[in-house]
Scaffold this active site. Structure first.
Site, PDB file in Angstrom:
ATOM      1  N   LYS A  63       4.130   0.920   9.765  1.00  0.00           N
ATOM      2  CA  LYS A  63       4.330   2.120   8.946  1.00  0.00           C
ATOM      3  C   LYS A  63       3.780   3.366   9.640  1.00  0.00           C
ATOM      4  CE  LYS A  63       2.962   0.161   4.963  1.00  0.00           C
ATOM      5  NZ  LYS A  63       2.538   0.021   3.587  1.00  0.00           N
TER       6      LYS A  63
ATOM      7  N   GLU B 233       0.873  -1.162   0.000  1.00  0.00           N
ATOM      8  CA  GLU B 233       0.000   0.000   0.000  1.00  0.00           C
ATOM      9  C   GLU B 233       0.916   1.221   0.000  1.00  0.00           C
ATOM     10  OE1 GLU B 233      -2.802   0.306   3.236  1.00  0.00           O
ATOM     11  OE2 GLU B 233      -3.495   2.259   2.516  1.00  0.00           O
TER      12      GLU B 233
ATOM     13  N   ARG C 172       4.977 -12.978   9.602  1.00  0.00           N
ATOM     14  CA  ARG C 172       5.683 -11.745   9.265  1.00  0.00           C
ATOM     15  C   ARG C 172       7.013 -11.683  10.003  1.00  0.00           C
ATOM     16  NH1 ARG C 172       3.817  -6.490   9.667  1.00  0.00           N
ATOM     17  NH2 ARG C 172       1.947  -7.115   8.615  1.00  0.00           N
TER      18      ARG C 172
HETATM   19  P1  ATP Z   1       0.951  -1.426   7.776  1.00  0.00           P
HETATM   20  O1  ATP Z   1       2.222  -1.239   8.543  1.00  0.00           O
HETATM   21  O2  ATP Z   1       0.399  -0.145   7.247  1.00  0.00           O
HETATM   22  O3  ATP Z   1      -0.038  -2.350   8.416  1.00  0.00           O
HETATM   23  P2  ATP Z   1       1.926  -3.420   5.981  1.00  0.00           P
HETATM   24  O4  ATP Z   1       3.229  -3.493   6.674  1.00  0.00           O
HETATM   25  O5  ATP Z   1       0.970  -4.562   6.004  1.00  0.00           O
HETATM   26  O6  ATP Z   1       1.217  -2.120   6.403  1.00  0.00           O
HETATM   27  P3  ATP Z   1       1.692  -3.359   3.102  1.00  0.00           P
HETATM   28  O7  ATP Z   1       2.096  -2.259   2.226  1.00  0.00           O
HETATM   29  O8  ATP Z   1       0.269  -3.747   3.157  1.00  0.00           O
HETATM   30  O9  ATP Z   1       2.239  -2.979   4.507  1.00  0.00           O
HETATM   31  O10 ATP Z   1       2.592  -4.625   2.831  1.00  0.00           O
HETATM   32  C1  ATP Z   1       2.951  -5.097   1.563  1.00  0.00           C
HETATM   33  C2  ATP Z   1       3.314  -6.545   1.666  1.00  0.00           C
HETATM   34  O11 ATP Z   1       4.405  -6.710   2.549  1.00  0.00           O
HETATM   35  C3  ATP Z   1       2.152  -7.373   2.200  1.00  0.00           C
HETATM   36  O12 ATP Z   1       2.035  -8.538   1.433  1.00  0.00           O
HETATM   37  C4  ATP Z   1       2.561  -7.660   3.611  1.00  0.00           C
HETATM   38  O13 ATP Z   1       2.029  -8.873   4.035  1.00  0.00           O
HETATM   39  C5  ATP Z   1       4.098  -7.693   3.505  1.00  0.00           C
HETATM   40  N1  ATP Z   1       4.700  -7.347   4.797  1.00  0.00           N
HETATM   41  C6  ATP Z   1       4.488  -6.242   5.515  1.00  0.00           C
HETATM   42  N2  ATP Z   1       5.169  -6.275   6.678  1.00  0.00           N
HETATM   43  C7  ATP Z   1       5.841  -7.456   6.690  1.00  0.00           C
HETATM   44  C8  ATP Z   1       6.714  -8.093   7.617  1.00  0.00           C
HETATM   45  N3  ATP Z   1       7.036  -7.528   8.784  1.00  0.00           N
HETATM   46  N4  ATP Z   1       7.210  -9.298   7.292  1.00  0.00           N
HETATM   47  C9  ATP Z   1       6.898  -9.876   6.128  1.00  0.00           C
HETATM   48  N5  ATP Z   1       6.080  -9.342   5.220  1.00  0.00           N
HETATM   49  C10 ATP Z   1       5.544  -8.135   5.486  1.00  0.00           C
HETATM   50 MG    MG Z   2      -1.129  -3.987   4.972  1.00  0.00          MG
END
Ligand code: ATP
Ligand code: MG
Length: 543
Positions: A262, A28, A252
Site C-alpha cells: 500500500k 487498516e 499472501r
Molecule cells: P500494508 O501493505 O500496509 O502492509 P496490508 O496489505 O497488510 O498492509 P491490511 O489492511 O493490514 O493491509 O490487510 C487487511 C487484510 O488483508 C489482512 O488480513 C492481510 O493479511 C490481508 N492481505 C493483505 N495483502 C494480502 C495479499 N497480498 N494476499 C492475501 N491477503 C492479503
Molecule cells: Mg497489514
C-alpha cells in the site's frame, strides 16, 4: 478442500465454538484495497458462507497518522462490489477503552510495565535471536509505579516516544516477539474517529487478537508474516482470560509484474505516476473495476489461485484469463476500428445503405441481434491489409478475398498511397451473392474482418494499457534503484477509434462491458459523456 477448511471442519465435528464459524476481514484504513485483499476477502467471506457462519468487517485503525475516512469509504464500496455483505462493521478504535482496561489489568497482574528507555535502547536490549536479550532497568517497577506512570501517559503528561508500556514475558525467548513486546506507545495525534481523546495508542499485537476476541471470532485468518506473532496472540488471550480465537495463516497473494504494498501504491498515486487509485493500470480493486474487470472474474481468480501454506508468485496472465472467461459469456459484441484505413467498394452503389443483421452475443441467444448500416466506404483495421502478404497472411491483400463480417465477400483490386508511401485507400469489389440469405452466402474464404461505415461511424477515445512494470519482480532492483525505475514508460496508449453509430452514450453506460470484435474486451469509462465516449481495454481476446 483447502487446509483452512480442513481445520474448520474438524472444529465443527468437535463442536468447538458450538460449531460456529465466525471470520473477519481486518483492513487498516491507510490505502485502497488491492487484488491481494480481494483474495483475503473472498477467503474470509467464502468460508463463512460455506459453513453457514458470518463475517465482520473490522477496520484495524490503531495508527492514527496514516488513516483516513476516505479509505474507510472506499474499502466498504470495494467489498460490496465484490459481492459480499459483512454481518457487523467494527473499528478497533471502538475497543480503545476496553483495551486500556485490559492493559491496567496486566499491570496489576505483574505482566506489564512502563519502560522509560528510548526506542534504540529497547531494540538494542532485545538483542538477536541466537542470544538472550538484556532486561530493561525499568522492568521490575512496582505495580503502583507502573499504574501511576501508565495513567499519566494516558493523561498526556509525557512527550511522544518518551515511554512505552511493555508486556513482561521473556527476554530470552528465541521468538523476538516474545521479548517484552510493546503494548502502548505515546502519540499525540488526532485519530480519524476518536479525535484527540487518546494520546496513547495500542500496538497491533495488543489490539488485533483482543478485537477478534471481543467480536467472538472463531477463526482469525491472516497472512504468513503473522505466524511469528501467533504465540503472542495466544499469550494475550490467555493472560487476559478472554475468548481465544484461533489464528490461521496462509500465503499472501503475489502477482508478477505487480506491486502490492500500500505504501508503494500510495507513492505511485501521490507522485502522479498513475492517475489516481482507480487508474486502470493499478492492481487496486477500484482500478480493476475501472479497467473492466467484473466481480465474478475477480472471485473466480481468487478461487483458482487457491490457498497455499507457502509463499508463491502467481502469473498475472491468470487474472487476465479469468476476465476473458467471464466477459466472453456476458459482454455485448460491437465492431470498432482502432487503427483505421479507408476501404472503398468500387462496384457498390454510391448512396446505398443496407442494414445488416449482427449478433449481440453468440454465447447468449437472449442478448438478441441488432442492425448495422453497411455502405460503399468503410473503415477497416490497417493491420488487416498487407501489400506484400506471404502465404501465412490470410487477410486482405491485392487480388485476395476476405469476408466483411455480417456482410459480403470482397476482393481487393488496388490501393492508393500518399507521398510517404502510406496506404490511404484500399479499393475492392464485392460479390452481391455472398450476403447472408443469398446463394453464395456459405462460400468459404480464409478470413473475416470487421468494419465501420465511414458515414455512420462514431468517434471515441480508446485507452489501451500495458503492464505498469516491465519486469516480473518490480521490487527486485539493483543498488541505488527503486521499484520506480522498473515502471513501464509505455503503459498507457490513447487512440481515437471509430465505433458503430448505434453505440450511443446511453447504451454504452447501461451495458458497460463490450467485446470489440476481434480485438478485445472494453469497458465504458466514467469519463464518458454525451459528447465523447471513452473506453478502457480490459484485456485482449487471446493471450
Ligand atoms: P500494508 O501493505 O500496509 O502492509 P496490508 O496489505 O497488510 O498492509 P491490511 O489492511 O493490514 O493491509 O490487510 C487487511 C487484510 O488483508 C489482512 O488480513 C492481510 O493479511 C490481508 N492481505 C493483505 N495483502 C494480502 C495479499 N497480498 N494476499 C492475501 N491477503 C492479503
Ligand atoms: Mg497489514
Amino acid at each position: 478442500m483447502n487446509f483452512i477448511e480442513q481445520i474448520i471442519e474438524e472444529d465443527i465435528q468437535n463442536r468447538k465454538n458450538d460449531a460456529k464459524v465466525y471470520t473477519r476481514f481486518p483492513p487498516e484504513p491507510n490505502g485502497y484495497l488491492h487484488i491481494g485483499h480481494a483474495k483475503s476477502i473472498c477467503l474470509n467471506f467464502g468460508i463463512a458462507q460455506k459453513y453457514g457462519g458470518k463475517t465482520n468487517l473490522r477496520f484495524d485503525d490503531t495508527n492514527p497518522v496514516k488513516e483516513d475516512t476516505e479509505y474507510v469509504d472506499s474499502i466498504k464500496e470495494d467489498i460490496k462490489w465484490l459481492g459480499f455483505q459483512w454481518a457487523e462493521e467494527h473499528y478497533a478504535s471502538d475497543y480503545f477503552d476496553q483495551l486500556y482496561q485490559w492493559a491496567e489489568q496486566l499491570i496489576c497482574d505483574g505482566l506489564a510495565y512502563v519502560d522509560d528507555q528510548t526506542q534504540e535502547e529497547i531494540s538494542k536490549g532485545r538483542g538477536v535471536p541466537t542470544a538472550p536479550g538484556v532486561e530493561s532497568p525499568y522492568r521490575n517497577r512496582s505495580v503502583e509505579e507502573n499504574l501511576d506512570l501508565f495513567r499519566r501517559m494516558k493523561a498526556g503528561e509525557f512527550p511522544d516516544g518518551s515511554r512505552v508500556l511493555r508486556a513482561k514475558i521473556d527476554m530470552a525467548s528465541p521468538n523476538m516477539h516474545f521479548r517484552d513486546p510493546i503494548m502502548y506507545r505515546i502519540l499525540h495525534a488526532d485519530h480519524h474517529r476518536t479525535g484527540s481523546k487518546w494520546c496513547i495508542y495500542p500496538m497491533y499485537d495488543f489490539a488485533h487478537g483482543q478485537s477478534d476476541s471481543i467480536e467472538g471470532i472463531t477463526h482469525s485468518i491472516c497472512t504468513l508474516e503473522f505466524e511469528v506473532h501467533r504465540p503472542l496472540y495466544d499469550w494475550f488471550c490467555e493472560a487476559l482470560k478472554i475468548h481465544h480465537p484461533q489464528q490461521i495463516e496462509f500465503a499472501r497473494l503475489n502477482l508478477n509484474y505487480t506491486i502490492m504494498s500500500k505504501r508503494k501504491l500510495l507513492q505511485l498515486v501521490k507522485e502522479h505516476y498513475v492517475n489516481g487509485w482507480d487508474d486502470p493500470r493499478m492492481p487496486t480493486i477500484c482500478g480493476l473495476r475501472r479497467r473492466g474487470y467484473t466481480p465474478a472474474a475477480v472471485r473466480n481468480f481468487a478461487e483458482t489461485v487457491g490457498v497455499a501454506k507457502r509463499d508463491n508468485i502467481i502469473d498475472v496472465s491468470l487474472l487476465e484469463f479469468c476476465a476473458r472467461e467471464d466477459l466472453n459469456k456476458t459482454a455485448i459484441r460491437t465492431m470498432a476500428v482502432l487503427d483505421p484505413v479507408k476501404l472503398v467498394i468500387d462496384n457498390y452503389p454510391e448512396d446505398q445503405v443496407e442494414m445488416m443483421d449482427a449478433v449481440n452475443n453468440p454465447e447468449d441467444e437472449t442478448a438478441g441481434t441488432r442492425k448495422v448500416p453497411f455502405a460503399k466506404e468503410l473503415w477497416i483495421e490497417r493491420a488487416d491489409f498487407r501489400e506484400n502478404a506471404d502465404k501465412k497472411f490470410y487477410r486482405l491483400s491485392i487480388d485476395r478475398e476476405v469476408r466483411l463480417k455480417y456482410a459480403y465477400i470482397i476482393k481487393c483490386t488496388h490501393i492508393v498511397k500518399d507521398q510517404n508511401g502510406d496506404v490511404t485507400e484500399i479499393h475492392c469489389t464485392y460479390d452481391p451473392m455472398t450476403k447472408s440469405g443469398m446463394p453464395d452466402s456459405n462460400r468459404k474464404v480464409k478470413a473475416t474482418i470487421h468494419w465501420v461505415p465511414v458515414k455512420h461511424a462514431k468517434a471515441a477515445e480508446v485507452r489501451l494499457f500495458d503492464r505498469l512494470f516491465n519486469v516480473p519482480a518490480p521490487d527486485d532492483c539493483e543498488e541505488g534503484k527503486t521499484f520506480l525505475d522498473n515502471l513501464n514508460p509505455n503503459s498507457l496508449e490513447i487512440k481515437q477509434a471509430w465505433l458503430e453509430e448505434g453505440l450511443t452514450y446511453e447504451k454504452a453506460v447501461a451495458i458497460k462491458h463490450f467485446q470489440f470484435e476481434r480485438i478485445g474486451y472494453f469497458y465504458c469509462d466514467p469519463d464518458s459523456s454525451t459528447e465523447k465516449l471513452v473506453f478502457n481495454k480490459t484485456v485482449s481476446l487471446k493471450q
